[in-house]
Design a protein around this motif. Sequence first.
Motif, PDB file in Angstrom:
ATOM      1  N   ILE A 146       0.411  -1.088   0.313  1.00 47.72           N
ATOM      2  CA  ILE A 146      -0.297   0.139   0.099  1.00 47.72           C
ATOM      3  C   ILE A 146       0.945   1.110   0.194  1.00 47.72           C
ATOM      4  O   ILE A 146       0.330   1.994  -0.708  1.00 47.72           O
ATOM      5  CB  ILE A 146      -1.190  -0.106   0.957  1.00 47.72           C
ATOM      6  N   ALA A 147       1.490   1.435   0.769  1.00 47.64           N
ATOM      7  CA  ALA A 147       2.965   2.191   0.783  1.00 47.64           C
ATOM      8  C   ALA A 147       3.505   2.828  -0.333  1.00 47.64           C
ATOM      9  O   ALA A 147       3.983   3.764  -1.216  1.00 47.64           O
ATOM     10  CB  ALA A 147       4.323   1.932   2.048  1.00 47.64           C
ATOM     11  N   PHE A 148       3.641   1.432  -1.461  1.00 47.41           N
ATOM     12  CA  PHE A 148       4.372   1.489  -2.217  1.00 47.41           C
ATOM     13  C   PHE A 148       3.208   1.705  -3.351  1.00 47.41           C
ATOM     14  O   PHE A 148       4.340   3.063  -4.320  1.00 47.41           O
ATOM     15  CB  PHE A 148       5.057  -0.012  -2.685  1.00 47.41           C
ATOM     16  N   ILE A 149       2.067   1.694  -3.687  1.00 42.69           N
ATOM     17  CA  ILE A 149       1.076   1.942  -4.487  1.00 42.69           C
ATOM     18  C   ILE A 149       1.191   3.702  -3.941  1.00 42.69           C
ATOM     19  O   ILE A 149       0.974   4.878  -5.290  1.00 42.69           O
ATOM     20  CB  ILE A 149       0.235   2.048  -4.419  1.00 42.69           C
ATOM     21  N   LEU A 150       0.768   3.953  -2.415  1.00 46.70           N
ATOM     22  CA  LEU A 150       0.451   5.822  -2.781  1.00 46.70           C
ATOM     23  C   LEU A 150       1.589   6.539  -2.885  1.00 46.70           C
ATOM     24  O   LEU A 150       1.486   7.859  -3.132  1.00 46.70           O
ATOM     25  CB  LEU A 150       0.048   5.888  -1.020  1.00 46.70           C
ATOM     26  N   THR A 151       3.163   5.753  -2.607  1.00 43.83           N
ATOM     27  CA  THR A 151       4.327   7.050  -3.096  1.00 43.83           C
ATOM     28  C   THR A 151       4.554   7.029  -3.966  1.00 43.83           C
ATOM     29  O   THR A 151       5.309   8.455  -4.687  1.00 43.83           O
ATOM     30  CB  THR A 151       5.182   6.036  -2.445  1.00 43.83           C
ATOM     31  N   LEU A 152       3.675   6.270  -5.138  1.00 43.90           N
ATOM     32  CA  LEU A 152       3.958   6.639  -5.957  1.00 43.90           C
ATOM     33  C   LEU A 152       2.588   6.986  -7.268  1.00 43.90           C
ATOM     34  O   LEU A 152       2.575   7.387  -8.260  1.00 43.90           O
ATOM     35  CB  LEU A 152       4.446   5.464  -7.449  1.00 43.90           C
ATOM     36  N   THR A 153       1.953   7.653  -6.698  1.00 46.53           N
ATOM     37  CA  THR A 153       0.407   8.262  -7.121  1.00 46.53           C
ATOM     38  C   THR A 153       0.059   8.775  -5.626  1.00 46.53           C
ATOM     39  O   THR A 153       0.098  10.401  -6.208  1.00 46.53           O
ATOM     40  CB  THR A 153      -0.592   6.991  -7.535  1.00 46.53           C
ATOM     41  N   PHE A 154      -0.178   9.051  -5.048  1.00 48.35           N
ATOM     42  CA  PHE A 154      -0.349  10.254  -4.169  1.00 48.35           C
ATOM     43  C   PHE A 154       0.506  11.329  -3.668  1.00 48.35           C
ATOM     44  O   PHE A 154       0.511  12.275  -3.461  1.00 48.35           O
ATOM     45  CB  PHE A 154      -1.075   9.618  -2.813  1.00 48.35           C
ATOM     46  N   LEU A 155       1.422  10.229  -3.539  1.00 54.62           N
ATOM     47  CA  LEU A 155       3.047  11.580  -3.086  1.00 54.62           C
ATOM     48  C   LEU A 155       3.249  12.323  -4.677  1.00 54.62           C
ATOM     49  O   LEU A 155       3.498  13.659  -4.222  1.00 54.62           O
ATOM     50  CB  LEU A 155       3.761  10.540  -2.579  1.00 54.62           C
ATOM     51  N   PRO A 156       3.195  12.191  -5.671  1.00 55.73           N
ATOM     52  CA  PRO A 156       3.479  12.901  -7.019  1.00 55.73           C
ATOM     53  C   PRO A 156       2.248  14.285  -6.511  1.00 55.73           C
ATOM     54  O   PRO A 156       2.593  15.062  -7.047  1.00 55.73           O
ATOM     55  CB  PRO A 156       3.278  11.556  -7.954  1.00 55.73           C
ATOM     56  N   SER A 157       0.808  13.301  -6.723  1.00 56.50           N
ATOM     57  CA  SER A 157       0.024  14.202  -6.437  1.00 56.50           C
ATOM     58  C   SER A 157      -0.079  15.841  -6.092  1.00 56.50           C
ATOM     59  O   SER A 157      -0.439  16.658  -6.298  1.00 56.50           O
ATOM     60  CB  SER A 157      -2.147  13.767  -6.324  1.00 56.50           C
ATOM     61  N   ILE A 158       0.338  15.286  -4.744  1.00 61.36           N
ATOM     62  CA  ILE A 158       0.796  16.496  -3.697  1.00 61.36           C
ATOM     63  C   ILE A 158       1.706  17.139  -4.170  1.00 61.36           C
ATOM     64  O   ILE A 158       2.065  18.013  -3.845  1.00 61.36           O
ATOM     65  CB  ILE A 158       0.517  16.109  -2.351  1.00 61.36           C
ATOM     66  N   LEU A 159       3.016  16.645  -4.346  1.00 57.72           N
ATOM     67  CA  LEU A 159       4.551  17.353  -4.860  1.00 57.72           C
ATOM     68  C   LEU A 159       4.013  18.119  -5.885  1.00 57.72           C
ATOM     69  O   LEU A 159       4.753  19.325  -6.451  1.00 57.72           O
ATOM     70  CB  LEU A 159       5.260  16.247  -5.259  1.00 57.72           C
ATOM     71  N   ALA A 160       3.136  18.038  -6.802  1.00 58.60           N
ATOM     72  CA  ALA A 160       2.554  18.878  -8.506  1.00 58.60           C
ATOM     73  C   ALA A 160       1.838  20.158  -7.692  1.00 58.60           C
ATOM     74  O   ALA A 160       2.802  20.892  -8.511  1.00 58.60           O
ATOM     75  CB  ALA A 160       1.299  17.987  -8.992  1.00 58.60           C
ATOM     76  N   PHE A 161       2.031  20.187  -6.669  1.00 56.35           N
ATOM     77  CA  PHE A 161       1.569  21.924  -6.142  1.00 56.35           C
ATOM     78  C   PHE A 161       3.005  22.797  -5.351  1.00 56.35           C
ATOM     79  O   PHE A 161       3.002  23.264  -4.524  1.00 56.35           O
ATOM     80  CB  PHE A 161       0.616  21.733  -5.068  1.00 56.35           C
ATOM     81  N   ASP A 162       3.846  21.920  -5.304  1.00 51.11           N
ATOM     82  CA  ASP A 162       5.698  22.309  -4.674  1.00 51.11           C
ATOM     83  C   ASP A 162       5.468  23.234  -5.112  1.00 51.11           C
ATOM     84  O   ASP A 162       5.721  23.543  -6.271  1.00 51.11           O
ATOM     85  CB  ASP A 162       6.287  21.139  -4.856  1.00 51.11           C
ATOM     86  N   LYS A 163       5.947  24.845  -4.882  1.00 52.72           N
ATOM     87  CA  LYS A 163       6.557  25.659  -5.314  1.00 52.72           C
ATOM     88  C   LYS A 163       7.523  26.923  -4.926  1.00 52.72           C
ATOM     89  O   LYS A 163       8.311  27.825  -5.199  1.00 52.72           O
ATOM     90  CB  LYS A 163       4.913  26.984  -4.664  1.00 52.72           C
TER      91      LYS A 163
END
Length: 622
Positions: free
Chosen positions: A292-309
Motif C-alpha cells: 500500500i505504501a509503495f502504491i501511495l508513494t508512486l501515485t498520491f505523493l506525486p499528486s501532492i508534490l505537483a503543488f510544490d512551489k
Amino acid sequence: MKSIILLVVLLTILLIFSASNVKFERGLKTYLSKDNKIYSEYLRYTKHFKIRENAFLFLKYEDVTSKDVLEYFEEIKKRIKEIDYVEGVEYIPISRTFAIISIEIGTRDDEKLENIAKQIERVLNFVPKPVGLNVQKTGSVFLWYEIKREMGKSLGVMMSASTILMILILFLTFRNVVGSLYAFLPLLISILSVIYVFGLMPIIGIPMTELTHGALPILIGLCIDYAVQFQSRYEEEKWRGINEAISIARKRTGLAIFLSLLTSVLCFTSMCFSGVPGLGYFGLLLSLGLIIAFILTLTFLPSILAFDKHKKLSENKERILKIFADLSISKPRTVLSIAVLLLIFGAILSTQIGMEIQHRKYAPQDLEAVRLFDELERITGGQSTYVIVTSEDISESYLKDRFGVEKVEYSGNLKAIYISTKLENYEDYVRTYNEIRSYLKFLGFKEFYVTGNPVLDMEIGRLMIEGQQRITLICYFLIFILLLAIYRSIKKALIPLLPITTVIGAMNILMFSLDMKHTMMSITLNSIIIGLGIDYSIHMIERYYEERKRLDAVKAIKKTIERIGRAISVSALTTAGGFFALIFSDFPIAKSAGFLSFFAIILCLIAAITVVPAFLLITEKI
C-alpha cells in the motif's frame, strides 16, 4: 492529480469504519495450526474429555469462615449461577485468612467468555461486601479478558509513541533535505497505509492477536521508507522543474523501491512457512502495509508534490556519513574482516540462545489476573500435566512406578491418564514426552497418543526452532534467486546478502551477551533483517552503479554515500523508531522484539554504508 487525492480520502473514510470490525483471537489457535498433528491430537482429546474454562475469586479477610463472608459468598454464588454457561460455584477455604471461589464454565467460545467475565465483574461490583474483605479475580476467563483489554491499551500507546517518534525524526533529519513544509509527507503516507491495513484486516480475515498487534506501530516507521527515498530524489532533481523531477524520481528511485518492495514482501511472507498462524498473519500485515505504501508513494505523493512551489534547498553534507565513507574507502579489508568475524561468532553463539516457550509468559506479567494465576499455581502446586489417551487396557501400576499418575478419567471406551511433573524448559518437555511414548511402546501399546499443556508448549518450541531456520533459509534462497534474475550477476546478487548476514551474526552475539531468550516474535528477526536491511544495500548498489558510469570507483562510492546515505539514514531511523515504539508495550514479547529490531535496523544501516562500499571496492580491484 486531484482525482487521485479525492479517491485516497474516500478510501480512508471507508476503511476507518471497517477497522472497527477487527476481531481479536487468543491462545493456542494463534500459535498452532489445526493441521499440526500435536494440536489436532489435543483437539481430539478435548472433544472426548470436556475441558472447562475456570474463573477464580481470591478472598482475603481476617476470618474467611466468618458469617459475613459466608453470607457474601452465598449471595454472589446465587447471582453468578444465573449467568449462562456457569456450571458450578465452589467455596474452598485455604487458610483462616484466605479462600478461593472456583467458578466452572461450560464454554470455550471467546466472545461468550468475555461476556461471562464482564457479568461476573458486574456481580462483584453490585453485591456489597463485608468491610475489609479483599476480592481479586483470576483464572483463564479473566486472563483473556484482561489481556484483550491491555492489548487495546498497549496498541494505542505504541501507535502514539511511534507517531511522535516519526515526527521528531523527520523534523530533526528530513526537513534539512526537503524543507519544513514537506518534511512530514512521508508520515502522511505511512499513516494512510496503516489505516488501510487496519481497515482491510476484517475484510481479508486477519485477526488481532498477541503477535499481530505489534505490526501496526511497526508499519508507522516501515511505510515511511519509500516516500523518503522518492522525495529525496525528487528534491535532488527539482532544479530541472517539478514535473521532470517527479518523472526522474519515478524512473530512477522507483526501480530501487520496487526491488526493495519485492525483497521485503518475499521475506515477510516467508513467515507463513513457520507453521505458526499468528506469525503468518504478522508477515502478511507487514507485506500488505508495504504494498500500500509503495502504491501511495508512486501515485498520491506525486499528486501532492505537483503543488510544490518551493525552491531547491542548498546542499548540506553530513559529517557522520563522510566518516563512514572515508572508513570504507581507506580500510575496506579491515571492514570486511570485522564483518566476517561477527558472522562466524554469531553463527557459533546462535545455538546457545534459549527459548521462552510458555505462551502465557508473553502476556503482561503485572496484570492482576496473570499475577494471581501464578499465585494460584503456587498454592495448588502448579504442575506440568501430561495426558495419555488410549482405548487399550493399561494397568496404572505400570505407570505409577515410572512416572506417577495423578488421576484417570473415562469417556466411552477411551481412558485419559494424567501424569504430573515439575518441568520448566523445552529440553525437559521433549525428554519426558519421548520417555512416556517409548515406555508405552515398550509395554506393547499401539493405540494411544500423549497430549496436555507441556506437549503443546514443546510443539511451540519445536516450531520456533524449525520455523526460524526454515524462514531464514527461504528468505536467503528467494532473495538470491530474485536478485540473480534481475541483475544477471552472481556478484550483484551476493553483495546485498553480505551486510545483512553480518547483522544477523551481530544480533546473535547481542542476545547471547544479554542472556535474552527467543520468543515467538523474535524468531522473525532474521527475516526482518533480511527484508529491511537488504533495502538499504539495494539503494546503495543501484546508486553506485549509476554513478560508476561516469566516475571512478572511489569517487562513485563517495558520491553514493553523499547522495543516498542521507535518504537511507532517514529511512533506517524512522523504521527503527517504529520498532522502538514496541518497547512502550506492556507485553514482554513485543518489548523484547522492539528492542532487538531497533538495534538490528541501526546495524543494517551501518553495514550498508560500510560493508557494501568495502566489498564493492575490493571486487572492483579483483
